[in-house]
Design a protein around this motif. Structure first.
Motif, PDB file in Angstrom:
ATOM      1  N   MET A 284       0.662  -1.230  -0.191  1.00  0.00           N
ATOM      2  CA  MET A 284      -0.026   0.102   0.066  1.00  0.00           C
ATOM      3  C   MET A 284       0.879   1.197  -0.122  1.00  0.00           C
ATOM      4  O   MET A 284       1.755   1.357   0.815  1.00  0.00           O
ATOM      5  CB  MET A 284      -0.879   0.073   1.319  1.00  0.00           C
ATOM      6  N   LEU A 285       0.514   1.956  -0.743  1.00  0.00           N
ATOM      7  CA  LEU A 285       1.380   3.250  -0.920  1.00  0.00           C
ATOM      8  C   LEU A 285       0.729   4.684  -0.453  1.00  0.00           C
ATOM      9  O   LEU A 285      -0.504   4.844  -0.615  1.00  0.00           O
ATOM     10  CB  LEU A 285       1.665   3.639  -2.514  1.00  0.00           C
ATOM     11  N   ASN A 286       1.264   5.234   0.372  1.00  0.00           N
ATOM     12  CA  ASN A 286       0.671   6.732   0.839  1.00  0.00           C
ATOM     13  C   ASN A 286       1.318   7.689   0.268  1.00  0.00           C
ATOM     14  O   ASN A 286       2.665   7.741   0.235  1.00  0.00           O
ATOM     15  CB  ASN A 286       0.981   6.524   2.538  1.00  0.00           C
ATOM     16  N   THR A 287       0.447   8.502  -0.262  1.00  0.00           N
ATOM     17  CA  THR A 287       1.061   9.908  -0.884  1.00  0.00           C
ATOM     18  C   THR A 287       0.151  11.083  -0.403  1.00  0.00           C
ATOM     19  O   THR A 287      -0.813  10.967   0.454  1.00  0.00           O
ATOM     20  CB  THR A 287       0.916   9.888  -2.265  1.00  0.00           C
ATOM     21  N   THR A 288       0.742  12.004  -0.721  1.00  0.00           N
ATOM     22  CA  THR A 288      -0.229  13.675  -0.410  1.00  0.00           C
ATOM     23  C   THR A 288      -0.217  14.298  -1.686  1.00  0.00           C
ATOM     24  O   THR A 288       0.487  13.937  -2.749  1.00  0.00           O
ATOM     25  CB  THR A 288       0.576  14.338   0.542  1.00  0.00           C
ATOM     26  N   LEU A 289      -1.226  15.138  -1.958  1.00  0.00           N
ATOM     27  CA  LEU A 289      -1.511  16.075  -2.948  1.00  0.00           C
ATOM     28  C   LEU A 289      -2.184  17.166  -2.433  1.00  0.00           C
ATOM     29  O   LEU A 289      -2.984  17.145  -1.667  1.00  0.00           O
ATOM     30  CB  LEU A 289      -2.564  15.121  -3.924  1.00  0.00           C
ATOM     31  N   CYS A 290      -1.778  18.239  -2.847  1.00  0.00           N
ATOM     32  CA  CYS A 290      -2.140  19.524  -2.565  1.00  0.00           C
ATOM     33  C   CYS A 290      -2.379  20.361  -3.505  1.00  0.00           C
ATOM     34  O   CYS A 290      -1.635  20.576  -4.588  1.00  0.00           O
ATOM     35  CB  CYS A 290      -1.029  20.117  -1.389  1.00  0.00           C
ATOM     36  N   TYR A 291      -3.447  21.310  -3.444  1.00  0.00           N
ATOM     37  CA  TYR A 291      -3.818  22.363  -4.337  1.00  0.00           C
ATOM     38  C   TYR A 291      -3.718  23.691  -3.754  1.00  0.00           C
ATOM     39  O   TYR A 291      -4.340  23.921  -2.908  1.00  0.00           O
ATOM     40  CB  TYR A 291      -5.265  22.329  -4.917  1.00  0.00           C
TER      41      TYR A 291
ATOM     42  N   ASN B 168       8.934   7.659   8.590  1.00  0.00           N
ATOM     43  CA  ASN B 168       7.535   7.559   9.440  1.00  0.00           C
ATOM     44  C   ASN B 168       6.907   8.778   9.342  1.00  0.00           C
ATOM     45  O   ASN B 168       6.275   9.275  10.451  1.00  0.00           O
ATOM     46  CB  ASN B 168       8.037   7.254  10.878  1.00  0.00           C
ATOM     47  N   GLU B 169       6.957   9.524   8.177  1.00  0.00           N
ATOM     48  CA  GLU B 169       6.196  10.752   8.028  1.00  0.00           C
ATOM     49  C   GLU B 169       4.637  10.796   8.338  1.00  0.00           C
ATOM     50  O   GLU B 169       4.028   9.522   8.060  1.00  0.00           O
ATOM     51  CB  GLU B 169       6.277  11.269   6.559  1.00  0.00           C
ATOM     52  N   SER B 170       4.142  11.618   8.886  1.00  0.00           N
ATOM     53  CA  SER B 170       2.456  11.725   8.921  1.00  0.00           C
ATOM     54  C   SER B 170       2.157  12.412   7.721  1.00  0.00           C
ATOM     55  O   SER B 170       3.042  13.002   6.812  1.00  0.00           O
ATOM     56  CB  SER B 170       2.332  12.385  10.201  1.00  0.00           C
ATOM     57  N   PRO B 171       0.891  12.455   7.439  1.00  0.00           N
ATOM     58  CA  PRO B 171       0.432  13.291   6.314  1.00  0.00           C
ATOM     59  C   PRO B 171       0.935  14.731   6.189  1.00  0.00           C
ATOM     60  O   PRO B 171       1.278  15.077   5.129  1.00  0.00           O
ATOM     61  CB  PRO B 171      -1.107  13.035   6.153  1.00  0.00           C
TER      62      PRO B 171
END
Length: 157
Positions: free
Chosen positions: A1-8, A42-45
């Motif tokens: 499972m991959l965790n990513t962020t996306l921001c506008y 171990n980053e948080s979102p």
């Protein structure tokens, strides 16, 4: 499972968009997306968001909001949990991004850009200022097969 962020990131009536044209074998090649990337260690979102924003744009976000969780399922790539943010305050100056070309795009022109079909769904939710939501997008190749918003199917082909 991959965790990513996306921001506008918004500035007045414009949104900072990234035209993904620089990396080879980029799943997002030639598409316009927000900024963000993969979690490290171990980053948080929010830690991932702030690091990626600084790396990709040179900007330090000073006000941002967690808007939703988007789950991408595909026959071509690993399942991804994308933590979706918006930001409307920042410090610093834009830098050149090694993943594509950054551009401030008027909000009313974003839907005219080459976007993923699923991205159009969550961009509309963001534009409508919908509070936190969960969206599941299921793709076959580049085709959106099903979209489920907060447990209810909203698109099925």
């Amino acid at each position: 499972m991959l965790n990513t962020t996306l921001c506008y990131i918004t500035r007045g009536n414009d949104v900072l968009m990234l035209h993904r044209v620089k990396k080879k074998n980029d799943i997002n090649r030639d598409k316009w997306i927000g900024i963000g990337g993969k979690f490290e260690g171990n980053e948080s979102p929010d830690e991932c968001l702030l690091r990626e924003a600084k790396e990709e744009t040179g900007l330090t976000l000073t006000r941002y909001a967690y808007r939703g969780l988007v789950t991408f399922v595909s026959d071509l790539w690993e399942t991804e949990y994308m933590h979706l943010f918006t930001a409307d305050d920042f410090e610093g100056e834009l830098i050149e991004c090694d993943e594509g070309e950054l551009a401030w795009i008027p909000k009313n022109q974003i839907m005219d850009l080459p976007l993923w079909e699923g991205d159009k769904i969550f961009l509309k939710l963001l534009a409508q200022d919908v509070p936190y939501f969960q969206l599941k997008l299921e793709y076959h190749d580049d085709t959106l097969l099903r979209a489920t918003l907060d447990g209810k199917v909203i698109v099925e082909t």
